[in-house]
Structure formats: structure tokens, C-alpha cells
Design a protein around this motif. Structure first.
Motif, PDB file in Angstrom:
ATOM      1  N   ASP A  61       0.873  -1.174   0.000  1.00 35.03           N
ATOM      2  CA  ASP A  61       0.000   0.000   0.000  1.00 35.03           C
ATOM      3  C   ASP A  61       0.914   1.230   0.000  1.00 35.03           C
ATOM      4  O   ASP A  61       1.522   1.563   1.025  1.00 35.03           O
ATOM      5  CB  ASP A  61      -0.894  -0.022   1.240  1.00 35.03           C
ATOM      6  CG  ASP A  61      -1.842   1.175   1.315  1.00 35.03           C
ATOM      7  OD1 ASP A  61      -1.562   2.210   0.688  1.00 35.03           O
ATOM      8  OD2 ASP A  61      -2.843   1.069   2.051  1.00 35.03           O
ATOM      9  N   ASP A  67       0.316   4.469  -0.121  1.00 34.05           N
ATOM     10  CA  ASP A  67      -0.068   5.573   0.763  1.00 34.05           C
ATOM     11  C   ASP A  67       0.364   5.294   2.206  1.00 34.05           C
ATOM     12  O   ASP A  67       0.854   6.194   2.898  1.00 34.05           O
ATOM     13  CB  ASP A  67      -1.580   5.804   0.700  1.00 34.05           C
ATOM     14  CG  ASP A  67      -2.010   6.385  -0.639  1.00 34.05           C
ATOM     15  OD1 ASP A  67      -1.159   6.998  -1.314  1.00 34.05           O
ATOM     16  OD2 ASP A  67      -3.184   6.205  -1.010  1.00 34.05           O
ATOM     17  N   ASP A  68       0.201   4.059   2.650  1.00 32.09           N
ATOM     18  CA  ASP A  68       0.626   3.695   4.007  1.00 32.09           C
ATOM     19  C   ASP A  68       2.143   3.780   4.129  1.00 32.09           C
ATOM     20  O   ASP A  68       2.674   4.342   5.091  1.00 32.09           O
ATOM     21  CB  ASP A  68       0.161   2.282   4.337  1.00 32.09           C
ATOM     22  CG  ASP A  68       0.634   1.820   5.706  1.00 32.09           C
ATOM     23  OD1 ASP A  68       0.204   2.420   6.714  1.00 32.09           O
ATOM     24  OD2 ASP A  68       1.455   0.883   5.766  1.00 32.09           O
ATOM     25  N   GLU A 117       3.205   7.505   4.091  1.00 30.93           N
ATOM     26  CA  GLU A 117       2.864   8.206   5.335  1.00 30.93           C
ATOM     27  C   GLU A 117       3.836   7.822   6.445  1.00 30.93           C
ATOM     28  O   GLU A 117       4.342   8.688   7.178  1.00 30.93           O
ATOM     29  CB  GLU A 117       1.439   7.875   5.758  1.00 30.93           C
ATOM     30  CG  GLU A 117       1.011   8.588   7.033  1.00 30.93           C
ATOM     31  CD  GLU A 117      -0.407   8.257   7.449  1.00 30.93           C
ATOM     32  OE1 GLU A 117      -0.901   8.866   8.410  1.00 30.93           O
ATOM     33  OE2 GLU A 117      -1.026   7.368   6.809  1.00 30.93           O
ATOM     34  N   ARG A 118       4.119   6.539   6.578  1.00 32.70           N
ATOM     35  CA  ARG A 118       5.056   6.081   7.600  1.00 32.70           C
ATOM     36  C   ARG A 118       6.459   6.611   7.326  1.00 32.70           C
ATOM     37  O   ARG A 118       7.185   6.999   8.247  1.00 32.70           O
ATOM     38  CB  ARG A 118       5.061   4.554   7.660  1.00 32.70           C
ATOM     39  CG  ARG A 118       3.841   3.968   8.333  1.00 32.70           C
ATOM     40  CD  ARG A 118       3.829   2.445   8.293  1.00 32.70           C
ATOM     41  NE  ARG A 118       2.796   1.928   9.183  1.00 32.70           N
ATOM     42  CZ  ARG A 118       2.992   1.626  10.461  1.00 32.70           C
ATOM     43  NH1 ARG A 118       4.191   1.770  11.004  1.00 32.70           N
ATOM     44  NH2 ARG A 118       2.003   1.172  11.188  1.00 32.70           N
TER      45      ARG A 118
END
Length: 206
Positions: free
Chosen positions: A38, A40-41, A44-45
Motif C-alpha cells: 500500500d 499511501d501507508d 505516510e510512515r
């Protein structure tokens, strides 16, 4: 463009000037597609912890455990890390330019770079940057990241030169603007021909 002082220290960014970027948005998206993550995940992380990694406060294993391996994966840790390292490619025409400068000009060459420790050591060693770069002011070593002015000040101190006798080359305009605010001469690298011409304007013939 008036030049009043001879350049005695040349500072180079690494990613985007000598090599491709180490782990940028494009590479993260490529990794997400390759390993079916993923994006986006992951992204973001990444943004939550990457400053700490680049400042040498997290190892690459700690970074990857937080960003990628926070849950069970179908691939091995070392396979992902190997993929990450192999994304770096040299920019041979740019390397050739800066390799030739010390032979024709009496000056020091240093790097000012934002990068994590393990990736920095790999990139410097694997692509022979120590053949022409004398010192490396990298965020993971000095614990400051561009655009923090202190990383530029450290570079000037290590080179024992004044800002007006230094020249900094970076492909990111913001980073050159910060260097200029300290009195350093700068080149915003956009293409080889323009950078080579601007180096000559500063008296540095490649």
C-alpha cells in the motif's frame, strides 16, 4: 555575475548531482508496486520517521521495520533492503566533470548530502566517490539535515574556507537558496551543459 574571490572549496550534493536519489518518492512507488505494498501507508510512515533516519538516529533496519515490516510480509527483509540499495545509479557525465576539476583547479571538494548512514556508506564506496571527494558532510554523520543552516556551516568549517570562496552545487533550488543566504556561491543544477558553463564562470574548468 561578478566574482570577487577565488573559489577554494567546492561542495556537491550527491543525489541528483553525482548519483540518482537514494530513496525518493519515485523509488518508494516503484518498491510499492514491486512488492505489492500500500503506497499511501508506506509513504505516510516514511514521512513520519525519515528525518530521524537521515539524521543518523535510526538504522536502516529500524527504519524499514517501522515503515515496511510493521506487519507480516510475503517477502524477506533482506530482499527488500537489497532492492532499495540497487535503485541507486551513477550520473557518469556529472561524475566525470567533477573528477576532472581537481586536476585543473587547486581546491577542496566536499559533499553536503541528506542521507541515512548505511545508504550513504554504500553509495560512496560502490560508486568511487572518495576518488575525488575529500570529505563528506552528510546528515547521518553530523545530525543536521538540509536546509538547516548548520550543515552548511559545518562544511565551511571542515573545509576551512569562507562562504565567499565556496561554491555549492545542488539540484534542489531551496537548498541553494539557503546556502546563498550564508554568503556561499551556488549553482542550481538543472542540466549538464548549464552547470558546466556556470562552473567555468566561477573559474572552474572541467
Amino acid at each position: 555575475m561578478a566574482k570577487t574571490k577565488k573559489i577554494t572549496a567546492l561542495f556537491l550534493d550527491i543525489g541528483g548531482v553525482l548519483l540518482t536519489n537514494g530513496w525518493d518518492r519515485t523509488m518508494r512507488r516503484k518498491a510499492a508496486e514491486h512488492f505489492d505494498l500500500d503506497y499511501d501507508d508506506l509513504d505516510e510512515r516514511h514521512h513520519m520517521v525519515f528525518d530521524a533516519y537521515e539524521e543518523g538516529k535510526l538504522s536502516i533496519d529500524e527504519y524499514l521495520n517501522l515503515v515496511v515490516f510493521h506487519c507480516k510480509r510475503s517477502f524477506k527483509f533482506n530482499n527488500f533492503k537489497e532492492f532499495l540499495f540497487k535503485q541507486t545509479q551513477p550520473l557518469p557525465d556529472m561524475i566525470d566533470i567533477f573528477k576532472s576539476i581537481p586536476d585543473k583547479n587547486s581546491l577542496k571538494i566536499g559533499a553536503i548530502s541528506n542521507e541515512g548512514r548505511e545508504l550513504t556508506i554504500y553509495r560512496v564506496s560502490h560508486f568511487g566517490l572518495k576518488e575525488f571527494v575529500q570529505f563528506f558532510i552528510c546528515s547521518c554523520f553530523v545530525h543536521f539535515r538540509k536546509p538547516d543552516k548548520d550543515i552548511y556551516r559545518i562544511a565551511l568549517d571542515v573545509a576551512q574556507t569562507i562562504p565567499e570562496q565556496s561554491l555549492y552545487v545542488d539540484d534542489r533550488k531551496l537548498h541553494t537558496e539557503v546556502a546563498r543566504s550564508l554568503g556561499m556561491n551556488v549553482i542550481h543544477h538543472m542540466d549538464i551543459a548549464t552547470t558546466k558553463r556556470k562552473l567555468a564562470e566561477y573559474g572552474l574548468n572541467a
